[in-house]
Design a protein around this motif. Sequence first.
Motif: not given
Length: 424
Positions: A40, A42, A98, A107, A135, A138
């Motif tokens: 993830v 961010d 997430i 998210e 992959k 977010v």
Amino acid sequence: MNRTHRMIVQALTIVGAFFVATVVRAEPASPPGLSMSLVVVDQSGLTSDEPLFMASSLNAWNPADPKFQLKRTKDKPPTWELPLTPQQLGGQDVEFKITRGSWETVEVDAEGRDVGNRTIGESSWAMSESGLVMKVDVQGFADQRGTRWPVAAERETQRREPSVLGTLDIFDAASKELGNTRKIRVWLPRGYADEANKDRRYPVLYMNDGQNLFDRATSFGGAEWGADETAQNLIDTGKIEPLIIVGIDNTGATRSREYNPSYTTYDKQQNYAEKYVDWLTGELMPMVNQRYRTKTGPENTSLGGSSFGGNVTIFAAMHAPGTFGRLLVESPAIFISDKAILAKVREWKGEWPSRIFIGVGTRETSKAGEAEAYLLGVEELATALQEKGLSAERLKFEIEEGGIHNESTWAKRLPGAMGFLFGK
């Protein structure tokens, strides 16, 4: 085809074969040397060190499950990783989101809007130097709406405006049996507080997942059952007599364990619906009877719920026989532990409640084969009850074509369910 492409194809072939194998083998072996990770990135711009979690269909949508906490691997951009195994995925498409540890920090997309569930499936993976990787980026989190996306914050506030019709009493109830505290939401029909009704008593419907029943502001995903509007409309039109509805909040983290009996397992955790039902009947019901003008006895006491809440509703009829005279069972997850609850239904020799409503849709999950299996399990439950002697006057089984597994669907079926269970 270049070497990298061949490696991806070969690896995905292994995963595909493994996904098929998990359907037919109880404990398959991992593909040799295969590493799988959810990565993830961010993009939220937050500088907080709060951990990230994967809330998913694997862990009953727990937003802060330590077993699904991601580990930070890079700082710029912040990157997090969660190792996964084929055994965890269990040969199924897994839905997830997430969070930073709660549904208030789930998210959102690049404009601050809610996002749909993500899916991990056979086609989700790509080859990296370390193995197979899924992959995801977010873009932000729901609690950033007030600063990053004021328009989205206003839109969400409007969408989440309280939507309760009538009087809803809310109080906290501690449980000695379960060692926790939860909110209880008691909906009272119109006229309950009138002087003319001061001596009137009312039947009671207890419902699991109470935060999803009356108010979109507290419900999962902003969709509610509309139990208050439906009940009041049926009362006003003379189809049912006035009743009290008691919504029992789930606790989130312990929901699956409280709603499934000890002879089942889910996510490798010990379930204990026996304790939940003992608390409901031994602690909560006496409390409600003391606080409100209730009618008692099984003919005036009902229980309902959906999904795992439907499981515990069926279980409670057997664990506390003679307590509940009517059951409202929506989309019960009867498939867990090789349909162990269904087996108990078939074995049980006791008397079933006077009326039972069971509802299910043909699209309870997004995957066709799983949706068919889900439907089949609920059909088997209805058949087992019919074989126990429950006629059409006592058992109503409704299959909704295209019906899915959410509060909006259960709200749609609720008028018919309540009309059947409580109709004059």
